[in-house]
Scaffold this motif. Structure first.
Motif, PDB file in Angstrom:
ATOM      1  N   SER A  41     104.243  70.062 -64.756  1.00 53.53           N
ATOM      2  CA  SER A  41     103.267  71.026 -65.266  1.00 53.53           C
ATOM      3  C   SER A  41     103.902  72.055 -66.188  1.00 53.53           C
ATOM      4  O   SER A  41     103.321  72.432 -67.212  1.00 53.53           O
ATOM      5  N   ILE A  91      97.381  74.881 -62.424  1.00 54.32           N
ATOM      6  CA  ILE A  91      97.417  73.797 -61.432  1.00 54.32           C
ATOM      7  C   ILE A  91      96.303  73.982 -60.409  1.00 54.32           C
ATOM      8  O   ILE A  91      95.544  73.050 -60.102  1.00 54.32           O
ATOM      9  N   THR A 109      96.002  66.162 -65.121  1.00 54.08           N
ATOM     10  CA  THR A 109      96.319  67.365 -64.353  1.00 54.08           C
ATOM     11  C   THR A 109      97.274  67.024 -63.220  1.00 54.08           C
ATOM     12  O   THR A 109      97.452  65.863 -62.863  1.00 54.08           O
ATOM     13  N   CYS A 110      97.888  68.051 -62.657  1.00 59.72           N
ATOM     14  CA  CYS A 110      98.935  67.834 -61.654  1.00 59.72           C
ATOM     15  C   CYS A 110      98.421  67.021 -60.466  1.00 59.72           C
ATOM     16  O   CYS A 110      99.098  66.112 -59.986  1.00 59.72           O
TER      17      CYS A 110
END
Length: 306
Positions: A41, A91, A109-110
């Motif tokens: 990230s 996050i 996305t994480c």
């Protein structure tokens, strides 16, 4: 010779990126699943605007160095602390229980790249790491470390970003008919503006003349936070996935309280122009900050595409 805003922006980002690339991997060793998630990230890109705010609130006009040394190590540590806090917030913001997004900075996305539990822990890690980093700043006076921690907490904690996120979620679930304007202002002043203000004030607090500049810099930062959010809301309506790096149109889909949803696009753009001009006016009041950065920044924010 005075440098232009694009030159200052590029030099600031280059200085931060050089420090980031050399320093950050040491913080996440040995390699584990959680350190991989944190680095994934942190290294996903982004404009690095908050670290750039820290840097330009510290250095004298047109004197951003090209090399890292002991004279600028503390401001770069503070810049990294802000970037860690910001990345943690992204996050967690993308999690299914929050905004539930699949894309951030053009990448999964994480929680999509790893899993939800890992993403939560990665955010937790970056949050705590931010305050640890501030403990590494060279203490030039007896209250410096305490003040830096207070500034970051005000921006990111229970009276700042966290409270703004909570108000945003509450408003989404139970929209209020009355006081919509004040609620919109409250949400975004905390959710977006508070950490932006902290970024400017962290860099400023590292200066020996910090107290002379703090009040007007705080006013400027609040206006930049407002301008940033109005522009974000407009981009969510008019932007596309390729430019934004995240899913557009989500605010309207889930019924979020935004500037376009409350005022419409024409009025929102008028408010953006008003905020831009106000920020430029305040910038001209800033002592010891007469370079192009603080005057050029509002226009850069208002005209950005992501």
């Amino acid at each position: 010779m005075s440098k232009s805003f694009p030159e200052i922006l590029q030099n600031s980002k280059q200085l931060f990126d050089t420090f980031f690339d050399s320093y950050t991997p040491k913080l996440f060793s040995p390699k584990t699943r959680i350190t991989e998630a944190c680095l994934y990230s942190l290294q996903a890109g982004g404009k690095r605007v908050r670290p750039i705010f820290v840097i330009n609130s510290f250095f004298e006009p047109n004197k951003i160095p090209q090399k890292i040394d002991l004279s600028n190590h503390s401001v770069l540590i503070a810049s990294l602390a802000v970037e860690c806090i910001h990345t943690y917030s992204l996050i967690h913001d993308d999690l299914p229980a929050m905004d539930d997004d699949d894309t951030r900075r053009g990448k999964p996305t994480c929680h999509k790249q790893f899993d939800e539990a890992t993403a939560i822990l990665a955010g937790d890690t970056l949050n705590s790491l931010s305050f640890y980093l501030l403990s590494l700043v060279e203490p030039t006076d007896g209250h410096l470390i305490r003040d830096l921690i207070h500034i970051l907490h005000r921006g990111a904690g229970i009276t700042g970003m966290i409270l703004g996120q909570m108000e945003d979620i509450e408003e989404e679930k139970n929209p209020r008919i009355a006081n919509r304007e004040s609620k919109l202002h409250s949400i975004h002043e905390k959710k977006t503006g508070a950490l932006i203000e902290s970024s400017f004030l962290l860099g400023n607090r590292l200066r020996p003349d910090w107290s002379e500049r703090e009040a007007v810099l705080s006013r400027y930062a609040k206006e930049i936070g407002l301008l940033f959010q109005i522009t974000d809301d407009i981009l969510d309506v008019e932007g596309n996935l390729e430019e934004l790096g995240k899913t557009p149109g989500k605010d309207a889909k889930v019924g979020k309280l935004t500037y376009p949803s409350l005022y419409g696009m024409e009025k929102s753009k008028s408010l953006r122009a008003e905020s831009l001009n106000k920020a430029i006016t305040i910038a001209k009041e800033l002592p010891s900050l007469d370079h192009e950065f603080f005057i050029g920044l509002p226009k850069y924010i208002a005209e950005r595409k992501n």
